[in-house]
Scaffold this motif. Sequence first.
Motif, short mmCIF file in Angstrom:
data_model
loop_
_atom_site.label_atom_id
_atom_site.label_comp_id
_atom_site.label_asym_id
_atom_site.label_seq_id
_atom_site.Cartn_x
_atom_site.Cartn_y
_atom_site.Cartn_z
N THR A 105 48.09 -44.47 31.66
CA THR A 105 48.22 -44.08 33.01
C THR A 105 48.56 -42.50 33.24
O THR A 105 47.90 -41.90 33.94
CB THR A 105 49.18 -44.95 33.64
OG1 THR A 105 49.05 -46.24 33.84
CG2 THR A 105 49.42 -44.54 35.34
N LEU A 106 49.51 -42.15 32.32
CA LEU A 106 49.88 -40.74 32.54
C LEU A 106 48.76 -39.78 31.99
O LEU A 106 48.53 -38.91 32.74
CB LEU A 106 51.25 -40.44 31.32
CG LEU A 106 52.43 -41.04 31.91
CD1 LEU A 106 53.54 -40.71 30.69
CD2 LEU A 106 52.85 -39.85 33.08
N LEU A 107 48.31 -40.10 30.81
CA LEU A 107 47.06 -39.52 30.68
C LEU A 107 45.92 -39.21 31.52
O LEU A 107 45.37 -38.19 31.55
CB LEU A 107 46.65 -39.69 29.16
CG LEU A 107 47.54 -39.48 28.08
CD1 LEU A 107 47.14 -39.47 26.67
CD2 LEU A 107 47.91 -37.99 28.14
N ARG A 108 45.66 -40.25 32.01
CA ARG A 108 44.65 -40.45 33.15
C ARG A 108 44.98 -39.68 34.56
O ARG A 108 44.01 -39.13 35.04
CB ARG A 108 44.37 -41.98 33.76
CG ARG A 108 42.97 -42.44 32.48
CD ARG A 108 42.74 -43.75 33.14
NE ARG A 108 43.88 -44.75 33.26
CZ ARG A 108 44.43 -45.56 32.51
NH1 ARG A 108 43.76 -45.63 31.18
NH2 ARG A 108 45.41 -46.44 32.76
N SER A 109 46.08 -39.50 34.61
CA SER A 109 46.63 -38.77 35.98
C SER A 109 47.16 -37.21 35.55
O SER A 109 47.84 -36.75 36.31
CB SER A 109 47.63 -39.69 36.59
OG SER A 109 48.33 -40.16 35.86
N ARG A 110 46.82 -36.93 34.13
CA ARG A 110 47.31 -35.56 33.75
C ARG A 110 46.73 -34.45 34.72
O ARG A 110 45.32 -34.39 34.93
CB ARG A 110 46.87 -35.34 32.31
CG ARG A 110 47.00 -33.96 31.77
CD ARG A 110 46.60 -33.73 30.30
NE ARG A 110 45.31 -33.95 29.89
CZ ARG A 110 44.45 -32.92 29.80
NH1 ARG A 110 44.64 -31.86 29.87
NH2 ARG A 110 43.43 -33.48 29.50
N PRO A 111 47.70 -33.63 35.10
CA PRO A 111 47.33 -32.50 36.20
C PRO A 111 46.41 -31.64 35.44
O PRO A 111 46.65 -31.31 34.20
CB PRO A 111 48.57 -31.75 36.46
CG PRO A 111 49.37 -32.77 36.33
CD PRO A 111 49.00 -33.44 35.07
N PRO A 112 45.37 -31.21 36.10
CA PRO A 112 44.13 -30.40 35.31
C PRO A 112 44.65 -29.18 34.36
O PRO A 112 44.20 -28.84 33.49
CB PRO A 112 43.12 -29.93 36.20
CG PRO A 112 43.43 -30.70 37.74
CD PRO A 112 44.92 -31.25 37.39
N HIS A 113 45.85 -28.60 35.14
CA HIS A 113 46.01 -27.12 34.50
C HIS A 113 47.18 -27.60 33.14
O HIS A 113 47.49 -26.76 32.37
CB HIS A 113 47.05 -26.44 35.41
CG HIS A 113 47.96 -27.02 35.91
ND1 HIS A 113 48.36 -27.97 36.80
CD2 HIS A 113 49.63 -26.89 35.29
CE1 HIS A 113 49.54 -28.40 36.98
NE2 HIS A 113 50.28 -27.95 35.97
N VAL A 114 47.56 -28.85 32.95
CA VAL A 114 48.13 -29.25 31.80
C VAL A 114 47.25 -29.46 30.55
O VAL A 114 46.45 -30.31 30.46
CB VAL A 114 49.09 -30.57 32.16
CG1 VAL A 114 49.83 -30.93 30.88
CG2 VAL A 114 49.93 -30.29 33.33
#
Length: 304
Positions: A109-118
């Motif tokens: 879940t975390l990786l799927r919702s990773r903010p684009p700038h991260v």
Amino acid sequence: MTMRSNGTLILCYHRIAEGVEDPFYLCVSPSNFAAHLEELSRAREPSILADVSVPSRRPRVVVTLDDGYRDNLTNALPIAESKGVPITVFVTSGILGNHHGFWWDRLGTLLRSRPPHVQEIDLPVGDRNVRLPLGSSGIRADLDSIRRHLLPLRVTEIERALDAVSERWQVGSAPPPDAGTLTSEELRQLAASDTITIGAHTVDHVRLRDRPAREQQDTIAGSKAELERSIGRTVSHFAYPFGRRDDFDDRSVDAVRSAAFDTACTTIPGTARSGTDPYRLPRRLVMDWGRLRFQVQLQRWKLG
Ligand SMILES: [Zn+2]
């Protein structure tokens, strides 16, 4: 028929589900699962772990599912009942009661919702910080590299690391609803079926290798006690979390034996034969294969 074909093939599934995120390849679709059970009944004698060391004229197969996902009750059970194939479900006992899902599902879940700038992930690991680059070759590659660093940790440390990432990225880490785990009541429903044997899989799904002996004994014997309390029946079979050769050690095997389990399954590939150590039973991991591909695998495993 050669002697070689007369072992017990033990298969390892996790989830019976489709149309869901599955970065770790844990899901087999209900229609493929049904086809697998039909093929198994034709090729072998569907059996249970209690009979694994009893000589048999027909080659046997034992179907197991690891971890304790809710879809084992909602999807796997009705199929197994309709095909008349017994299944063993190895349940991580800590999921009963309040549980926010397995850490690998939270990580997904975390990786799927990773903010684009991260572009990287910081994992507090013990008293140091591990920084890993992200996104260069896809989410599966990211998951694999992160998983390698998390696996040796205590589950509470893994959860803390994921909490920290969730906070820093300002995104939630709840597993998808379809990755729900069994409640105590659902476990009892599952256990009530004649088709089902409940086995233990530790309290917290820690990777056992190199953990102190006492800690291993607690999580191994503890899962047996918790499950027995919940279903009111003796739990005699165990599966090592992750289960590969380097995921457990001799202390794990000793702890399983002293907890009075009859058998323990690994995910070391092979076929159980007379003389196979009942506390190191080999298993074959099953993927979401269609009927024909599954037939080919059955042939390969027979020769392997
Ligand atoms: Zn597992």
